[in-house]
Motif scaffolding. Structure first.
Motif, PDB file in Angstrom:
ATOM      1  N   ALA A   1       0.927  -1.384  -0.109  1.00  0.00           N
ATOM      2  CA  ALA A   1      -0.155  -0.066   0.016  1.00  0.00           C
ATOM      3  C   ALA A   1       0.877   1.389   0.041  1.00  0.00           C
ATOM      4  O   ALA A   1       0.702   2.209  -0.711  1.00  0.00           O
ATOM      5  N   VAL A   2       1.825   1.343   0.767  1.00  0.00           N
ATOM      6  CA  VAL A   2       2.740   2.273   0.880  1.00  0.00           C
ATOM      7  C   VAL A   2       3.549   2.611  -0.548  1.00  0.00           C
ATOM      8  O   VAL A   2       3.651   3.751  -0.990  1.00  0.00           O
ATOM      9  N   GLU A   3       4.036   1.550  -0.875  1.00  0.00           N
ATOM     10  CA  GLU A   3       4.637   1.812  -2.491  1.00  0.00           C
ATOM     11  C   GLU A   3       3.712   2.203  -3.317  1.00  0.00           C
ATOM     12  O   GLU A   3       4.101   2.937  -4.205  1.00  0.00           O
ATOM     13  N   LEU A   4       2.342   1.710  -3.412  1.00  0.00           N
ATOM     14  CA  LEU A   4       1.503   2.176  -4.443  1.00  0.00           C
ATOM     15  C   LEU A   4       1.108   3.721  -4.481  1.00  0.00           C
ATOM     16  O   LEU A   4       1.059   4.234  -5.318  1.00  0.00           O
ATOM     17  N   ALA A   5       1.067   3.976  -3.036  1.00  0.00           N
ATOM     18  CA  ALA A   5       1.015   5.344  -2.654  1.00  0.00           C
ATOM     19  C   ALA A   5       2.119   6.134  -3.095  1.00  0.00           C
ATOM     20  O   ALA A   5       1.797   7.360  -3.784  1.00  0.00           O
ATOM     21  N   SER A   6       3.395   5.815  -2.700  1.00  0.00           N
ATOM     22  CA  SER A   6       4.550   6.522  -3.343  1.00  0.00           C
ATOM     23  C   SER A   6       4.522   6.747  -4.798  1.00  0.00           C
ATOM     24  O   SER A   6       4.812   7.521  -5.461  1.00  0.00           O
ATOM     25  N   ASN A   7       4.236   5.745  -5.497  1.00  0.00           N
ATOM     26  CA  ASN A   7       4.316   5.911  -7.087  1.00  0.00           C
ATOM     27  C   ASN A   7       3.182   6.555  -7.556  1.00  0.00           C
ATOM     28  O   ASN A   7       3.405   7.477  -8.404  1.00  0.00           O
ATOM     29  N   PHE A   8       1.986   6.733  -6.761  1.00  0.00           N
ATOM     30  CA  PHE A   8       1.063   7.621  -7.131  1.00  0.00           C
ATOM     31  C   PHE A   8       1.413   9.035  -6.970  1.00  0.00           C
ATOM     32  O   PHE A   8       1.170   9.772  -7.830  1.00  0.00           O
ATOM     33  N   VAL A   9       1.861   9.312  -5.993  1.00  0.00           N
ATOM     34  CA  VAL A   9       2.614  10.827  -5.835  1.00  0.00           C
ATOM     35  C   VAL A   9       3.693  10.968  -6.671  1.00  0.00           C
ATOM     36  O   VAL A   9       3.644  12.205  -7.083  1.00  0.00           O
ATOM     37  N   GLU A  10       4.397  10.186  -6.931  1.00  0.00           N
ATOM     38  CA  GLU A  10       5.438  10.604  -8.006  1.00  0.00           C
ATOM     39  C   GLU A  10       5.018  10.862  -9.390  1.00  0.00           C
ATOM     40  O   GLU A  10       5.492  11.775 -10.107  1.00  0.00           O
ATOM     41  N   ARG A  11       4.256  10.024  -9.799  1.00  0.00           N
ATOM     42  CA  ARG A  11       3.252  10.289 -10.946  1.00  0.00           C
ATOM     43  C   ARG A  11       2.837  11.675 -10.971  1.00  0.00           C
ATOM     44  O   ARG A  11       2.746  12.344 -12.032  1.00  0.00           O
ATOM     45  N   ARG A  12       2.067  12.034  -9.872  1.00  0.00           N
ATOM     46  CA  ARG A  12       1.324  13.046  -9.936  1.00  0.00           C
ATOM     47  C   ARG A  12       2.387  14.368  -9.916  1.00  0.00           C
ATOM     48  O   ARG A  12       2.127  15.519 -10.421  1.00  0.00           O
ATOM     49  N   ILE A  13       3.500  14.282  -9.294  1.00  0.00           N
ATOM     50  CA  ILE A  13       4.464  15.389  -9.241  1.00  0.00           C
ATOM     51  C   ILE A  13       5.089  15.481 -10.625  1.00  0.00           C
ATOM     52  O   ILE A  13       5.453  16.468 -10.960  1.00  0.00           O
ATOM     53  N   ALA A  14       5.527  14.132 -11.185  1.00  0.00           N
ATOM     54  CA  ALA A  14       6.067  14.449 -12.775  1.00  0.00           C
ATOM     55  C   ALA A  14       5.030  14.862 -13.540  1.00  0.00           C
ATOM     56  O   ALA A  14       5.688  15.528 -14.610  1.00  0.00           O
ATOM     57  N   ALA A  15       3.632  14.693 -13.407  1.00  0.00           N
ATOM     58  CA  ALA A  15       2.943  15.098 -14.407  1.00  0.00           C
ATOM     59  C   ALA A  15       2.918  16.668 -14.738  1.00  0.00           C
ATOM     60  O   ALA A  15       2.963  17.452 -13.925  1.00  0.00           O
TER      61      ALA A  15
END
Length: 267
Positions: free
Chosen positions: A253-267
């Protein structure tokens, strides 16, 4: 044509010889280590029995669910300690990195000192930090927090310094030419440029700390690691299996949340 084929044959022959020597060296090292330690290699023949026993005993059952409240409470405590250690380490590491980086540091001597400090801090394993701190702070949550904090400071300081040094020097020089002071250069040129990679490093460190916190809990007698150790030593294998399952779910869950945050930042 024949010379070319001969050259190719010699090349692949050398490759096979190197590979054979490497495999032979690994076999010799394994046999030597087994003889020194008295390791019985026949244990590999009974791996299937161990797996069957693991499946029979560690699969959570209905009775194991009665322990869910205590497991969830310990799991959240472990998560909070990990996040707290990462957050404090991020602030400390950013300050040290700004002083120690070649592009923003005040002196080379100070930069070398901070690099040496970071190398020492991050090269001591988390188990080493936990065992050292146990002598002074005993078994409690604060000991686990400090162990995670010290390792995180060493790792993040080095990562932040390299990130800062990748910033275009011309942007810094352009502000300096206009008369900007040190803090203005940092806030206007450096921090906006490195904000995305810094967040990525922090998220990565938070994931690592969550995994390490489980191991630290075994030594410090706190968190989810202590709960697993307690259930396992008291032969409550079903609840212990539920602890492992809860850790796996939280880490994913933490890894999925981290990946989501990173994608939103990079967008």
């Amino acid at each position: 044509m024949e010379m070319r084929q001969s050259t190719e044959s010699t090349f692949f022959l050398k490759k096979r010889v190197k590979l054979s020597l490497l495999i032979g060296l690994l076999i010799v090292l394994y046999v030597g280590a087994s003889l020194i330690l008295g390791f019985n290699s026949e244990a590999f023949l009974y791996v299937d029995r161990g797996i069957i026993w693991l499946v029979k005993n560690f699969i959570p059952n209905g009775h194991s669910m009665t322990y869910w409240h205590d497991i969830l409470q310990a799991l959240m405590k472990t998560l909070l300690v990990s996040v707290a250690a990462t957050s404090v380490a991020g602030v400390l590491s950013l300050g040290l990195a700004l002083i120690g980086a070649k592009t923003t540091g005040p002196s080379k001597i100070l930069s070398w000192l901070i690099r040496g400090f970071a190398s020492v801090m991050r090269n001591i394993p988390i188990v080493g930090w936990a065992m050292l701190l146990l002598f002074s702070f005993k078994q409690n949550d604060f000991t686990g927090f400090l162990a995670l904090l010290f390792l995180s400071v060493g790792f993040l300081t080095r990562a932040f310094m390299e990130t800062i040094e990748d910033v275009d020097v011309e942007k810094i020089q352009a502000l300096q030419v206009t008369g900007a002071n040190y803090f203005q250069v940092i806030s206007q040129a450096v921090l906006p440029e490195i904000s995305t990679p810094l967040i990525s490093w922090l998220l990565y460190m938070a994931e690592n700390n969550l995994r390490d916190a489980t191991l630290v809990g075994l030594l410090t007698g706190t968190g989810i690691g202590f709960v697993f150790d307690l259930y396992f030593k008291s032969l409550r294998y079903g609840p212990a299996g539920l602890v492992v399952l809860a850790i796996i779910i939280l880490v994913i869950a933490v890894e999925l949340a981290s990946n989501f945050v990173e994608r939103r930042i990079a967008a």
